[in-house]
Design a protein around this motif. Structure first.
Motif, PDB file in Angstrom:
ATOM      1  N   PRO A 110      10.936  19.773   5.738  1.00  0.00           N
ATOM      2  CA  PRO A 110       9.615  19.975   6.349  1.00  0.00           C
ATOM      3  C   PRO A 110       9.746  20.260   7.842  1.00  0.00           C
ATOM      4  CG  PRO A 110       9.617  18.011   4.948  1.00  0.00           C
ATOM      5  CD  PRO A 110      11.048  18.445   5.088  1.00  0.00           C
ATOM      6  N   LEU A 111       9.155  21.339   8.272  1.00  0.00           N
ATOM      7  CA  LEU A 111       9.207  21.747   9.667  1.00  0.00           C
ATOM      8  C   LEU A 111       7.787  21.924  10.199  1.00  0.00           C
ATOM      9  CD1 LEU A 111      12.052  24.440   9.391  1.00  0.00           C
ATOM     10  CD2 LEU A 111      12.256  22.138  10.351  1.00  0.00           C
ATOM     11  N   PRO A 112       7.563  21.713  11.499  1.00  0.00           N
ATOM     12  CA  PRO A 112       8.552  21.292  12.506  1.00  0.00           C
ATOM     13  C   PRO A 112       8.903  19.813  12.374  1.00  0.00           C
ATOM     14  CG  PRO A 112       6.381  21.381  13.503  1.00  0.00           C
ATOM     15  CD  PRO A 112       6.220  21.914  12.097  1.00  0.00           C
ATOM     16  N   ARG A 113      10.076  19.446  12.892  1.00  0.00           N
ATOM     17  CA  ARG A 113      10.486  18.056  12.953  1.00  0.00           C
ATOM     18  C   ARG A 113       9.788  17.376  14.139  1.00  0.00           C
ATOM     19  NH1 ARG A 113      10.954  16.544   8.756  1.00  0.00           N
ATOM     20  NH2 ARG A 113      12.030  14.661   9.471  1.00  0.00           N
ATOM     21  N   PRO A 114       9.721  16.058  14.127  1.00  0.00           N
ATOM     22  CA  PRO A 114       9.033  15.370  15.231  1.00  0.00           C
ATOM     23  C   PRO A 114       9.793  15.485  16.541  1.00  0.00           C
ATOM     24  CG  PRO A 114      10.107  13.789  13.772  1.00  0.00           C
ATOM     25  CD  PRO A 114      10.204  15.133  13.093  1.00  0.00           C
ATOM     26  N   LEU A 115       9.037  15.439  17.619  1.00  0.00           N
ATOM     27  CA  LEU A 115       9.654  15.318  18.934  1.00  0.00           C
ATOM     28  C   LEU A 115      10.263  13.928  19.077  1.00  0.00           C
ATOM     29  CD1 LEU A 115       6.854  16.976  21.090  1.00  0.00           C
ATOM     30  CD2 LEU A 115       9.152  17.892  20.735  1.00  0.00           C
ATOM     31  N   PRO A 116      11.370  13.807  19.788  1.00  0.00           N
ATOM     32  CA  PRO A 116      11.978  12.485  19.923  1.00  0.00           C
ATOM     33  C   PRO A 116      11.116  11.553  20.771  1.00  0.00           C
ATOM     34  CG  PRO A 116      13.141  14.102  21.271  1.00  0.00           C
ATOM     35  CD  PRO A 116      12.178  14.869  20.432  1.00  0.00           C
ATOM     36  N   PRO A 117      10.830  10.351  20.263  1.00  0.00           N
ATOM     37  CA  PRO A 117      10.150   9.366  21.115  1.00  0.00           C
ATOM     38  C   PRO A 117      11.117   8.843  22.156  1.00  0.00           C
ATOM     39  CG  PRO A 117      10.818   8.361  19.051  1.00  0.00           C
ATOM     40  CD  PRO A 117      11.175   9.825  18.938  1.00  0.00           C
ATOM     41  N   HIS A 118      10.585   8.287  23.215  1.00  0.00           N
ATOM     42  CA  HIS A 118      11.453   7.803  24.291  1.00  0.00           C
ATOM     43  C   HIS A 118      11.686   6.304  24.116  1.00  0.00           C
ATOM     44  CE1 HIS A 118      12.571   9.287  28.599  1.00  0.00           C
ATOM     45  NE2 HIS A 118      13.625   8.998  27.869  1.00  0.00           N
ATOM     46  N   ASP A 119      12.156   5.915  22.943  1.00  0.00           N
ATOM     47  CA  ASP A 119      12.397   4.513  22.628  1.00  0.00           C
ATOM     48  C   ASP A 119      13.842   4.134  22.936  1.00  0.00           C
ATOM     49  OD1 ASP A 119       9.805   4.446  21.663  1.00  0.00           O
ATOM     50  OD2 ASP A 119      10.422   4.809  19.577  1.00  0.00           O
ATOM     51  N   ASP A 120      14.066   2.834  23.104  1.00  0.00           N
ATOM     52  CA  ASP A 120      15.427   2.347  23.316  1.00  0.00           C
ATOM     53  C   ASP A 120      16.263   2.547  22.055  1.00  0.00           C
ATOM     54  OD1 ASP A 120      14.613   1.553  25.804  1.00  0.00           O
ATOM     55  OD2 ASP A 120      14.885  -0.604  25.461  1.00  0.00           O
ATOM     56  N   LEU A 121      17.536   2.878  22.254  1.00  0.00           N
ATOM     57  CA  LEU A 121      18.518   2.966  21.180  1.00  0.00           C
ATOM     58  C   LEU A 121      19.602   1.957  21.515  1.00  0.00           C
ATOM     59  CD1 LEU A 121      18.798   6.874  21.024  1.00  0.00           C
ATOM     60  CD2 LEU A 121      17.337   5.398  19.623  1.00  0.00           C
ATOM     61  N   SER A 142      16.585  21.775  15.854  1.00  0.00           N
ATOM     62  CA  SER A 142      17.802  21.861  16.672  1.00  0.00           C
ATOM     63  C   SER A 142      17.565  21.144  17.993  1.00  0.00           C
ATOM     64  CB  SER A 142      18.155  23.331  16.927  1.00  0.00           C
ATOM     65  OG  SER A 142      19.237  23.456  17.805  1.00  0.00           O
ATOM     66  N   ILE A 143      18.597  20.469  18.479  1.00  0.00           N
ATOM     67  CA  ILE A 143      18.465  19.694  19.705  1.00  0.00           C
ATOM     68  C   ILE A 143      19.838  19.595  20.367  1.00  0.00           C
ATOM     69  CG2 ILE A 143      18.949  17.409  18.717  1.00  0.00           C
ATOM     70  CD1 ILE A 143      16.417  16.410  20.217  1.00  0.00           C
ATOM     71  N   GLU A 144      19.853  19.467  21.673  1.00  0.00           N
ATOM     72  CA  GLU A 144      21.115  19.437  22.416  1.00  0.00           C
ATOM     73  C   GLU A 144      21.244  18.133  23.186  1.00  0.00           C
ATOM     74  OE1 GLU A 144      23.204  21.833  26.190  1.00  0.00           O
ATOM     75  OE2 GLU A 144      21.583  22.794  25.050  1.00  0.00           O
ATOM     76  N   LEU A 158      15.209  11.403  13.239  1.00  0.00           N
ATOM     77  CA  LEU A 158      14.369  12.581  13.469  1.00  0.00           C
ATOM     78  C   LEU A 158      14.545  13.657  12.414  1.00  0.00           C
ATOM     79  CD1 LEU A 158      14.902  12.887  17.337  1.00  0.00           C
ATOM     80  CD2 LEU A 158      13.015  11.779  16.126  1.00  0.00           C
ATOM     81  N   GLY A 159      15.643  13.627  11.662  1.00  0.00           N
ATOM     82  CA  GLY A 159      15.863  14.599  10.596  1.00  0.00           C
ATOM     83  C   GLY A 159      16.142  16.002  11.090  1.00  0.00           C
ATOM     84  N   TYR A 160      16.854  16.123  12.208  1.00  0.00           N
ATOM     85  CA  TYR A 160      17.198  17.452  12.720  1.00  0.00           C
ATOM     86  C   TYR A 160      18.402  18.009  11.962  1.00  0.00           C
ATOM     87  CZ  TYR A 160      13.892  17.651  16.600  1.00  0.00           C
ATOM     88  OH  TYR A 160      12.736  17.738  17.355  1.00  0.00           O
ATOM     89  N   ARG A 161      18.535  19.334  11.992  1.00  0.00           N
ATOM     90  CA  ARG A 161      19.595  20.036  11.267  1.00  0.00           C
ATOM     91  C   ARG A 161      20.814  20.322  12.138  1.00  0.00           C
ATOM     92  NH1 ARG A 161      18.317  25.295  10.124  1.00  0.00           N
ATOM     93  NH2 ARG A 161      19.612  25.290   8.264  1.00  0.00           N
ATOM     94  N   ARG A 162      20.620  20.345  13.439  1.00  0.00           N
ATOM     95  CA  ARG A 162      21.671  20.832  14.337  1.00  0.00           C
ATOM     96  C   ARG A 162      21.630  20.061  15.645  1.00  0.00           C
ATOM     97  NH1 ARG A 162      24.783  25.433  15.654  1.00  0.00           N
ATOM     98  NH2 ARG A 162      24.720  26.022  17.850  1.00  0.00           N
ATOM     99  N   HIS A 163      22.805  19.587  16.067  1.00  0.00           N
ATOM    100  CA  HIS A 163      22.956  18.845  17.321  1.00  0.00           C
ATOM    101  C   HIS A 163      23.986  19.598  18.160  1.00  0.00           C
ATOM    102  CE1 HIS A 163      22.794  15.484  20.006  1.00  0.00           C
ATOM    103  NE2 HIS A 163      23.956  14.954  19.668  1.00  0.00           N
ATOM    104  N   GLU A 164      23.587  20.036  19.343  1.00  0.00           N
ATOM    105  CA  GLU A 164      24.421  20.925  20.150  1.00  0.00           C
ATOM    106  C   GLU A 164      25.013  20.212  21.361  1.00  0.00           C
ATOM    107  OE1 GLU A 164      22.110  25.160  19.362  1.00  0.00           O
ATOM    108  OE2 GLU A 164      21.679  24.034  21.189  1.00  0.00           O
ATOM    109  N   TRP A 165      26.131  20.763  21.806  1.00  0.00           N
ATOM    110  CA  TRP A 165      26.787  20.354  23.058  1.00  0.00           C
ATOM    111  C   TRP A 165      27.217  21.643  23.736  1.00  0.00           C
ATOM    112  CZ3 TRP A 165      29.254  15.246  24.248  1.00  0.00           C
ATOM    113  CH2 TRP A 165      30.096  15.284  25.354  1.00  0.00           C
ATOM    114  N   LYS A 166      26.783  21.854  24.965  1.00  0.00           N
ATOM    115  CA  LYS A 166      27.167  23.047  25.714  1.00  0.00           C
ATOM    116  C   LYS A 166      27.696  22.606  27.077  1.00  0.00           C
ATOM    117  CE  LYS A 166      23.532  25.960  23.661  1.00  0.00           C
ATOM    118  NZ  LYS A 166      22.380  25.058  23.432  1.00  0.00           N
ATOM    119  N   CYS A 167      28.659  23.353  27.590  1.00  0.00           N
ATOM    120  CA  CYS A 167      29.216  22.995  28.893  1.00  0.00           C
ATOM    121  C   CYS A 167      29.831  24.224  29.545  1.00  0.00           C
ATOM    122  CB  CYS A 167      30.266  21.894  28.753  1.00  0.00           C
ATOM    123  SG  CYS A 167      31.721  22.342  27.780  1.00  0.00           S
TER     124      CYS A 167
END
Length: 236
Positions: A27-38, A120-122, A153-162
């Protein structure tokens, strides 16, 4: 972009005999990340606030840590650190977290380029104090964020760029299980200089095996009483 050496893309054929991507039933769109403690065993990721600035200023003792960190330069005093933290705390993308060890801020990172429509999120804007680098807490912080991205959050892709010249960042991405996808040449200009950007990612299909590896590595039984690891993350 310089492509990776092996590219195999799963696909099907449409009515015209053309290859097209496999259907996505998420199901899309996925939720925006809440700013909760992890919260983990050794570290807590907490929403960055200006009140974290004094501890961050005291902890960030190595100016070379800012070399690849966007347009920002090392803070010259605590007041500048507070102004920086106030501006970043108000941002929703990037979404900034402080890394708290024993309740004390020892670094920061963010979720950015948040794309709920593509799931997708980075992770980026990562800056650890020298005392945090190479520690259990530094690795666990990344695990907590990955678990949040994929499991919560159920995202499909987690990115790292540098910056492609940032060897420590590239090494860290590979150690954490990100796959190198290629380099975008002359992708950015920052601090008056060129940046070729190296791209890495983890996908949701890769996450279960990687999560199991992190869980084994983070187990208290994997560490000696003095905190030294018995097995490397890559070998867990």
């Amino acid at each position: 972009m310089a492509a990776s050496s092996a590219e195999t893309v799963a696909h099907r054929l449409n009515a015209y005999g053309q290859p097209i991507g496999l259907p996505v039933d998420l199901p899309l769109p996925r939720p925006l990340p809440p700013h909760d403690d992890l919260t983990g065993r050794s570290v807590t990721l907490s929403a960055l606030t200006p009140d974290h600035a004094p501890a961050l200023y005291r902890a960030m003792t190595d100016p070379s840590g800012w070399t690849y960190l966007g347009a920002d330069e090392p803070w010259t005093d605590e007041a500048e650190a507070r102004r920086w933290a106030k501006a970043k705390a108000a941002s929703k993308d990037p979404l900034f977290y402080s890394l708290l060890v024993g309740g004390t801020p020892q670094g920061f990172l963010s979720l950015l380029r948040i794309n709920p429509e593509a799931a997708s999120i980075e992770v980026g804007y990562i800056h650890y104090a020298p005392a945090l680098q190479g520690t259990l807490a530094a690795t666990e912080a990344q695990f907590l964020l990955m678990r949040h991205v994929f499991d919560d959050l159920g995202y499909r892709r987690h990115e790292w760029k540098c910056d492609a010249l940032n060897a420590p960042s590239r090494k860290a991405a590979e150690r954490l299980g990100f796959t190198y996808e290629g380099t975008f040449r002359q992708a950015l200009v920052y601090k008056g200089r060129n940046r070729d950007t190296a791209w890495f990612s983890i996908t949701d299909s890769e996450w279960p095996a990687l999560k199991a590896r992190f869980t084994r590595w983070l187990s208290p039984g994997n560490f000696h009483p003095d905190g030294r690891q018995k097995k490397r993350l890559q070998d867990a």
